[in-house]
Design a protein around this motif. Structure first.
Motif, short mmCIF file in Angstrom:
data_model
loop_
_atom_site.label_atom_id
_atom_site.label_comp_id
_atom_site.label_asym_id
_atom_site.label_seq_id
_atom_site.Cartn_x
_atom_site.Cartn_y
_atom_site.Cartn_z
N SER A 1 0.90 -1.24 -0.07
CA SER A 1 0.05 -0.17 0.08
C SER A 1 0.86 1.17 -0.13
N ARG A 2 0.28 2.45 -0.45
CA ARG A 2 0.98 3.67 -0.26
C ARG A 2 1.48 3.95 1.25
N GLN A 3 0.91 3.66 2.21
CA GLN A 3 1.26 3.82 3.59
C GLN A 3 2.38 2.99 3.83
N GLN A 4 2.30 1.59 3.24
CA GLN A 4 3.45 0.79 3.57
C GLN A 4 4.71 1.21 2.84
N LYS A 5 4.60 1.92 1.59
CA LYS A 5 5.70 2.37 0.97
C LYS A 5 6.22 3.52 1.60
#
Length: 236
Positions: A2-6
């Motif tokens: 996900s964008r948050q994980q990235k």
């Protein structure tokens, strides 16, 4: 991913790159452009994660503090009585600082009030949460140690006094060792101050009538076992 994980991964990469740079230069000499180059990202990417150099400093301190919490958990889960756990925490923090003195210097710099004022509120709040967690864990341990050693009425004040005294003693002695005074003092040169540290812990415990619970011989045994607890994992 996900964008948050990235975003979390990229932030971790920036911190890791900063810590590698600090093996060669001090944080005061470090430029944000150096970090961008080492992390292989743009200056814009750096500032999208860290609002200032002080914010990055606190981000690095946060990472190192989480690593130390790993060590804290290992000790709390160990087959030791509470007072021995207290001593082991002190010995392990000394060894961690000894192994990575540049991290010790960074953490000391990060505690400067001006750094917290210039860092983002999210970063300072996160550090405060870690500090509160460690404080709670240590006070619970100290309270158990006092109860196990015959203290019938354990007050919040006595818990705070024993805790701050022990870790203040260890931290203060280590700072002296790392100072210019320590470099030229024979008490530190021979064994990096380990014997002096153990002797001071023993005398401090004697002031609380706790020296019989952890003898000098037992202190030496605990010191020899430090490496069993201080191996740090890369991803805290």
């Amino acid at each position: 991913m996900s964008r948050q994980q990235k975003r979390i991964q990229r932030e971790s990469e920036i911190v890791a790159a900063t810590l590698l740079l600090l093996e060669e230069k001090s944080f005061l000499d470090l430029r944000m452009s150096d970090v961008a180059q080492a992390a292989e990202c743009s200056m814009g990417a750096i500032y999208s994660h860290f609002s200032s150099k002080e914010d990055l400093l606190l981000g690095c301190a946060y990472f190192l503090t989480r690593q130390k919490i790993q060590v804290l958990h290992r000790i709390l889960d160990a087959d030791l009585v509470s007072l021995e756990k207290m001593v082991m925490i002190s010995l392990c923090m000394w060894q961690i600082n000894q192994d990575r003195p540049e991290h010790f210097a960074l953490s000391q710099l990060a505690m400067n009030p001006s750094v917290w004022q210039r860092a983002s509120s999210n970063r300072s709040n996160a550090m405060n949460e870690l500090g509160d967690y460690i404080d709670s864990q240590l006070k619970t341990l100290v309270r158990q140690a006092l109860s196990e050693n015959g203290f019938e009425k354990v007050s919040d004040q006595s818990v705070a006094e024993l805790m701050m005294g022990l870790w203040g003693l260890s931290s203060g002695l280590y700072q002296i060792k790392e100072s210019g005074f320590g470099v030229f003092n024979a008490d530190f040169r021979e064994d990096d101050g380990v014997d002096l540290h153990l002797a001071n812990i023993q005398r401090y415990l004697a002031g609380w009538n706790l020296d019989s619970a952890v003898s000098r011989a037992r202190l030496s045994q605990l010191a020899e076992a430090v490496s069993n607890y201080t191996t740090l994992e890369a991803g805290a």
